[in-house]
Structures are given as C-alpha cells and as structure tokens.
Write a protein that holds these residues in place. Structure first.
Motif, PDB file in Angstrom:
ATOM      1  N   LEU A  50       0.833  -1.197   0.000  1.00 42.95           N
ATOM      2  CA  LEU A  50       0.000   0.000   0.000  1.00 42.95           C
ATOM      3  C   LEU A  50       0.873   1.255   0.000  1.00 42.95           C
ATOM      4  O   LEU A  50       2.017   1.229   0.457  1.00 42.95           O
ATOM      5  CB  LEU A  50      -0.913   0.013   1.230  1.00 42.95           C
ATOM      6  N   LYS A  51       0.307   2.341  -0.486  1.00 40.16           N
ATOM      7  CA  LYS A  51       1.031   3.613  -0.472  1.00 40.16           C
ATOM      8  C   LYS A  51       1.130   4.163   0.938  1.00 40.16           C
ATOM      9  O   LYS A  51       2.090   4.851   1.288  1.00 40.16           O
ATOM     10  CB  LYS A  51       0.337   4.624  -1.383  1.00 40.16           C
ATOM     11  N   GLU A  52       0.129   3.865   1.728  1.00 43.36           N
ATOM     12  CA  GLU A  52       0.069   4.319   3.111  1.00 43.36           C
ATOM     13  C   GLU A  52      -0.817   3.350   3.892  1.00 43.36           C
ATOM     14  O   GLU A  52      -1.595   2.605   3.292  1.00 43.36           O
ATOM     15  CB  GLU A  52      -0.479   5.738   3.203  1.00 43.36           C
ATOM     16  N   PRO A  53      -0.700   3.308   5.196  1.00 49.81           N
ATOM     17  CA  PRO A  53      -1.544   2.387   5.973  1.00 49.81           C
ATOM     18  C   PRO A  53      -3.031   2.630   5.723  1.00 49.81           C
ATOM     19  O   PRO A  53      -3.480   3.768   5.609  1.00 49.81           O
ATOM     20  CB  PRO A  53      -1.158   2.712   7.420  1.00 49.81           C
ATOM     21  N   PHE A  54      -3.771   1.543   5.615  1.00 51.03           N
ATOM     22  CA  PHE A  54      -5.224   1.612   5.399  1.00 51.03           C
ATOM     23  C   PHE A  54      -5.841   0.474   6.200  1.00 51.03           C
ATOM     24  O   PHE A  54      -5.918  -0.658   5.741  1.00 51.03           O
ATOM     25  CB  PHE A  54      -5.534   1.480   3.909  1.00 51.03           C
ATOM     26  N   SER A  55      -6.270   0.761   7.397  1.00 52.20           N
ATOM     27  CA  SER A  55      -6.698  -0.276   8.343  1.00 52.20           C
ATOM     28  C   SER A  55      -7.861  -1.147   7.855  1.00 52.20           C
ATOM     29  O   SER A  55      -7.928  -2.324   8.212  1.00 52.20           O
ATOM     30  CB  SER A  55      -7.039   0.348   9.699  1.00 52.20           C
ATOM     31  N   PRO A  56      -8.815  -0.636   7.046  1.00 49.73           N
ATOM     32  CA  PRO A  56      -9.928  -1.516   6.589  1.00 49.73           C
ATOM     33  C   PRO A  56      -9.555  -2.427   5.429  1.00 49.73           C
ATOM     34  O   PRO A  56     -10.429  -3.125   4.903  1.00 49.73           O
ATOM     35  CB  PRO A  56     -11.007  -0.508   6.159  1.00 49.73           C
ATOM     36  N   PHE A  57      -8.290  -2.452   5.014  1.00 54.50           N
ATOM     37  CA  PHE A  57      -7.909  -3.163   3.790  1.00 54.50           C
ATOM     38  C   PHE A  57      -8.354  -4.626   3.788  1.00 54.50           C
ATOM     39  O   PHE A  57      -8.982  -5.091   2.838  1.00 54.50           O
ATOM     40  CB  PHE A  57      -6.397  -3.079   3.579  1.00 54.50           C
ATOM     41  N   LEU A  58      -8.059  -5.363   4.843  1.00 56.03           N
ATOM     42  CA  LEU A  58      -8.429  -6.787   4.881  1.00 56.03           C
ATOM     43  C   LEU A  58      -9.941  -6.971   4.856  1.00 56.03           C
ATOM     44  O   LEU A  58     -10.448  -7.902   4.228  1.00 56.03           O
ATOM     45  CB  LEU A  58      -7.840  -7.454   6.122  1.00 56.03           C
ATOM     46  N   TYR A  59     -10.665  -6.084   5.527  1.00 59.90           N
ATOM     47  CA  TYR A  59     -12.131  -6.177   5.540  1.00 59.90           C
ATOM     48  C   TYR A  59     -12.686  -5.914   4.139  1.00 59.90           C
ATOM     49  O   TYR A  59     -13.673  -6.528   3.726  1.00 59.90           O
ATOM     50  CB  TYR A  59     -12.722  -5.192   6.551  1.00 59.90           C
TER      51      TYR A  59
END
Length: 217
Positions: A157-166
């Motif tokens: 990812l370009k930056e953290p994205f906490s909902p990615f797995l969801y």
C-alpha cells in the motif's frame, strides 16, 4: 457428510436441494429471490441478487464470519511493521471447480481486473501502490502487487489503510481464473470455473442450477 449437493436459484424463489448419494430423500430450503442476477463479472458486480449468487460461487483471500476475519483462499497472512505490506500465503490445497490449483497468478489476475479502468470498484483499491496509475492507463503493471512464489503474493500500500483486509472480504474481490473473468465480461451470466463451494452446472429460463464444488477445500 451429505453428498450430491445441488443448489437451485429461481426467479421468484430460491431452492437448495441436498441429497445423500445413498438415499432418495431430499431436503429442500426455499427463500425469495426478487429478480434474476444481472452480472457476475466481479468488476461489475453490484446488484443484490448477483452478489447473493456470487457468494455461493467464489471466494477471496479472506472472509468475514461471526464478527471476525477468517482465512479463505489465503491460509494465513502477515502485515509489515509499517502496516503497508500484506503477504498472503495461499492454501496449497485450494482448487477451482475444474480441479486446477489456485496460485498467486490467479490472485494477481483478479486484482488487475478489479483495478482496471473499466471496473466500477477501481477507486476502492487506490491505496495499493501503482493501482491509480494502472487504472488510468498510465502504467502497464501495478508495482504494489508482487508474486513472490506460486503460493505467496505480496500487496504493498502507499500508506496504511486499516480496513484493507475487511475490504477484501467482499465478493467483488473473489479470485477467479482469467478465462472466467473474460467469459463473464462477454456473457455476464454464464457457466464458469469458480473458486467457491458451488459452481453453475446449468442455466435455464428463470433458473440457475448450482452443484457442489468437490474440490472446494
């Protein structure tokens, strides 16, 4: 375990028929299906009935069950310390409905499709490094998708994205072979090689017949 599983989806009701190969008895479950599915191609999958059907036919890397993330085609995953790299380990026993092994190449092909310019969901994955450039036809490859081996794929990812797995639990992010994707782009609703617990065995007027995928892990 019951075998010989078939699932019947009708225009006005849904019928699931489960039959034991050693018995002539059947148990049937019916529920309302308001309209015929419109389009099963993942990058165009948006109407409720198509989604309901696709959930039975395909599977992604992870799934959401009983309030938590669970392994699906990926038996495990690792997240880097900076929260920008996700490494997925594909279950080596997972196979498509034709018996073909599911590998990182098919995962990559599926992601490329959902990020393509024609996809209505491409904006959902702009956090993947290089996804935006690819969707705008400014790049031929997505640098954030890397096949490390036949069974391992890394997504950066370009930056953290906490909902990615969801996000990846949605049926739009199902893993399919490229020939199935190409077929559905052309036909919208068709018998295709699937990755979920069922596959389409027959299509009739106002009826879609599903059968158990005997290769489903």
């Amino acid at each position: 375990m019951l075998k010989g599983l078939r699932l019947y989806l009708l225009l006005f009701f849904c019928s699931i028929t489960i039959a034991d190969e050693n018995s002539s008895q059947e148990r049937v479950y019916r529920r309302i299906l308001k309209s015929y599915p419109i389009n099963l191609e993942p990058s165009k999958l948006e109407d409720a009935n198509s989604i309901q059907l696709m959930v039975q036919l395909s599977e992604g890397l992870v799934k959401y069950e009983e309030g938590k993330l669970e392994p699906a085609l990926a038996e495990k995953w690792e997240i880097s310390y900076n929260l920008k790299e996700y490494t997925f380990y594909i279950n080596q026993t997972s196979k498509f409905s034709n018996g073909r092994k599911i590998t990182s190449k098919y995962v990559s092909d599926s992601f490329y499709n959902i990020i393509s310019k024609s996809s209505i969901f491409k904006d959902d994955l702009v956090y993947i490094d290089g996804a935006e450039e690819f969707s705008l036809n400014k790049a031929n490859k997505i640098k954030g998708i890397e096949q490390l081996s036949e069974n391992i794929i890394k997504i950066k990812l370009k930056e953290p994205f906490s909902p990615f797995l969801y996000l990846l639990t949605a049926p739009q992010f199902s893993i399919l072979p490229k020939e199935s994707i190409d077929l559905l782009k052309k036909e919208k609703i068709s018998k295709f090689i699937s990755s979920g617990p069922y596959f389409i065995s027959d299509l009739k007027k106002n009826k879609v017949i599903l059968e158990k995928n005997r290769y489903y892990y």
